[in-house]
Design an enzyme around this catalytic site. Structure first.
Site, PDB file in Angstrom:
ATOM      1  N   ASN A  70       0.840  -1.218   0.000  1.00 20.27           N
ATOM      2  CA  ASN A  70       0.000   0.000   0.000  1.00 20.27           C
ATOM      3  C   ASN A  70       0.866   1.256   0.000  1.00 20.27           C
ATOM      4  OD1 ASN A  70      -3.010  -0.487   0.059  1.00 20.27           O
ATOM      5  ND2 ASN A  70      -2.309  -1.978   1.579  1.00 20.27           N
ATOM      6  N   ARG A  97       3.760   1.804  25.594  1.00 20.21           N
ATOM      7  CA  ARG A  97       3.229   2.225  24.295  1.00 20.21           C
ATOM      8  C   ARG A  97       3.376   3.729  24.080  1.00 20.21           C
ATOM      9  NH1 ARG A  97       0.130  -0.548  20.977  1.00 20.21           N
ATOM     10  NH2 ARG A  97      -0.358  -2.135  22.519  1.00 20.21           N
ATOM     11  N   MET A 105       1.131  -2.348  12.139  1.00 17.54           N
ATOM     12  CA  MET A 105       0.473  -3.321  13.001  1.00 17.54           C
ATOM     13  C   MET A 105       0.656  -3.015  14.491  1.00 17.54           C
ATOM     14  SD  MET A 105      -1.203  -5.002  10.967  1.00 17.54           S
ATOM     15  CE  MET A 105      -1.365  -5.777   9.366  1.00 17.54           C
ATOM     16  N   ARG A 106       0.582  -1.725  14.830  1.00 20.99           N
ATOM     17  CA  ARG A 106       0.622  -1.318  16.240  1.00 20.99           C
ATOM     18  C   ARG A 106      -0.605  -0.467  16.521  1.00 20.99           C
ATOM     19  NH1 ARG A 106       3.584  -3.773  19.523  1.00 20.99           N
ATOM     20  NH2 ARG A 106       3.671  -1.963  20.892  1.00 20.99           N
ATOM     21  N   HIS A 148      -7.919  -0.877   5.864  1.00 21.26           N
ATOM     22  CA  HIS A 148      -8.219  -2.155   6.519  1.00 21.26           C
ATOM     23  C   HIS A 148      -8.879  -3.086   5.496  1.00 21.26           C
ATOM     24  CE1 HIS A 148      -9.092  -4.941   9.738  1.00 21.26           C
ATOM     25  NE2 HIS A 148     -10.284  -5.081   9.212  1.00 21.26           N
ATOM     26  N   SER A 171     -11.547  -0.836   3.382  1.00 18.13           N
ATOM     27  CA  SER A 171     -12.041   0.450   3.880  1.00 18.13           C
ATOM     28  C   SER A 171     -10.864   1.354   4.191  1.00 18.13           C
ATOM     29  CB  SER A 171     -12.829   0.258   5.190  1.00 18.13           C
ATOM     30  OG  SER A 171     -13.844  -0.712   5.052  1.00 18.13           O
ATOM     31  N   GLU A 194      -9.911   3.320  19.252  1.00 11.92           N
ATOM     32  CA  GLU A 194     -10.388   1.940  19.200  1.00 11.92           C
ATOM     33  C   GLU A 194      -9.884   1.319  17.890  1.00 11.92           C
ATOM     34  OE1 GLU A 194     -12.848   4.566  19.158  1.00 11.92           O
ATOM     35  OE2 GLU A 194     -12.452   4.739  21.310  1.00 11.92           O
ATOM     36  N   ASP A 249      -9.432  -0.303  14.398  1.00 11.62           N
ATOM     37  CA  ASP A 249     -10.191  -0.404  13.150  1.00 11.62           C
ATOM     38  C   ASP A 249     -11.551   0.289  13.237  1.00 11.62           C
ATOM     39  OD1 ASP A 249      -8.085  -1.848  12.046  1.00 11.62           O
ATOM     40  OD2 ASP A 249      -8.887  -3.757  12.759  1.00 11.62           O
ATOM     41  N   GLU A 281      -7.371  -2.460  -2.565  1.00 13.42           N
ATOM     42  CA  GLU A 281      -6.725  -1.535  -1.620  1.00 13.42           C
ATOM     43  C   GLU A 281      -5.810  -0.565  -2.349  1.00 13.42           C
ATOM     44  OE1 GLU A 281      -4.998  -3.180   2.034  1.00 13.42           O
ATOM     45  OE2 GLU A 281      -6.049  -5.049   1.645  1.00 13.42           O
TER      46      GLU A 281
HETATM   47  C1  GAR Z   1      -3.031  -4.755   3.972  1.00  6.72           C
HETATM   48  O1  GAR Z   1      -3.916  -5.741   3.488  1.00  6.72           O
HETATM   49  C2  GAR Z   1      -3.742  -3.846   4.952  1.00  6.72           C
HETATM   50  O2  GAR Z   1      -5.078  -3.600   4.608  1.00  6.72           O
HETATM   51  C3  GAR Z   1      -3.655  -4.655   6.218  1.00  6.72           C
HETATM   52  O3  GAR Z   1      -2.368  -5.198   6.208  1.00  6.72           O
HETATM   53  C4  GAR Z   1      -1.941  -5.381   4.847  1.00  6.72           C
HETATM   54  C5  GAR Z   1      -0.630  -4.686   4.684  1.00  6.72           C
HETATM   55  O4  GAR Z   1      -0.090  -4.949   3.417  1.00  6.72           O
HETATM   56  N1  GAR Z   1      -3.888  -3.849   7.373  1.00  6.72           N
HETATM   57  C6  GAR Z   1      -4.538  -4.271   8.449  1.00  6.72           C
HETATM   58  O5  GAR Z   1      -4.933  -5.405   8.587  1.00  6.72           O
HETATM   59  C7  GAR Z   1      -4.731  -3.226   9.534  1.00  6.72           C
HETATM   60  N2  GAR Z   1      -5.688  -3.676  10.493  1.00  6.72           N
HETATM   61  P1  GAR Z   1       1.048  -4.028   2.809  1.00  6.72           P
HETATM   62  O6  GAR Z   1       2.153  -3.927   3.857  1.00  6.72           O
HETATM   63  O7  GAR Z   1       1.507  -4.768   1.589  1.00  6.72           O
HETATM   64  O8  GAR Z   1       0.444  -2.701   2.491  1.00  6.72           O
END
Ligand code: GAR
Length: 217
Positions: free
Chosen positions: A16, A67, A92-93, A111, A138, A145, A147, A176
């Site tokens: 992304n 954190r 992912m944090r 997401h 999305s 909170e 997502d 995405e």
């Molecule tokens: C993507 O699918 C994104 O939507 C998801 O992680 C992937 C990252 O891929 N994000 C989540 O799940 C956040 N809750 P990328 O590093 O190739 O962009």
């Protein structure tokens, strides 16, 4: 007109991020990436940023006892880079309430589900288990909170017979990559406002066509 300055936070692959890099390579795109920050030194996305000559920073969460002190350093790095909008791209944090309050309606996330369904890290497994016929992605403003937050844009993607998590994830990921740059463009063009907890988009255009899966005969 000056471009909106993006700070992109990643943890991994960075596809992304790549979609945003590719969009920003177009001179007419109204945003530019000023920094890419990863909480993991081995994130593949860092290589993508370096290849595009974008400044990168590694701020490893494992080096912090709590954190909020991690979040304070990430905040300082984003401020120093002059970021105006933070894009979470596979970051992912969870961000603390303190951090989210520093950037009111200035943090977006992508997401891989049609929120508010299937929050968390296993969205595709949840979608398959629920048997939905449409899933998707999305882009939303971030709240403390997980997502949650006002939705800027969504894309619906069919779940096909025989899908597994990987095949569904790949189909959603393609959407995405189309969605994220478009949503950021709308924000950069100052067309997005949050009213009563919902996003309103100026001159968004509209289609009233339903999407069927399985398709109509
Ligand atoms: C993507 O699918 C994104 O939507 C998801 O992680 C992937 C990252 O891929 N994000 C989540 O799940 C956040 N809750 P990328 O590093 O190739 O962009």
């Amino acid at each position: 007109m000056s471009k909106l300055k993006l700070g992109v936070l990643i943890s991994g692959r960075g596809s992304n991020l790549q979609a945003l890099i590719d969009a920003c390579a177009n001179a007419s795109y109204p945003a530019e990436i000023v920094t890419v920050i990863s909480n993991r030194a081995d994130a593949k996305g860092l290589t993508r940023a370096r290849a595009a000559n974008i400044a990168t920073q590694v701020i490893e969460h494992t080096a912090y006892g709590d954190r909020e002190s991690f979040d304070r350093d990430v905040d300082a790095a984003l401020q120093a880079a002059g970021a105006q909008l933070i894009c979470l791209a596979g970051f992912m944090r969870l961000l603390s309430a303190w951090f989210v309050d520093q950037w009111p309606d200035r943090i977006v996330n992508i997401h891989p589900s049609l929120l508010p369904a299937f929050k968390g890290t296993d969205s595709h497994a949840q979608a398959l288990a629920a048997g939905v016929k449409l899933s998707g992605c999305s882009v939303h403003f971030v709240r403390s909170e997980m997502d949650a937050g006002p939705i800027v844009m969504q894309a619906a993607v069919p779940v096909l017979p025989g899908d597994n998590e990987d095949s569904l994830a790949a189909r959603v990921l393609t959407a995405e990559h189309q969605c994220y740059p478009r949503a950021v463009r709308l924000i950069a063009e100052n067309r997005v406002t949050v009213e009563d907890g919902r996003v309103v988009i100026a001159d968004a255009g509209a289609t009233a066509e339903p999407l069927f899966n399985p398709p109509l005969d």
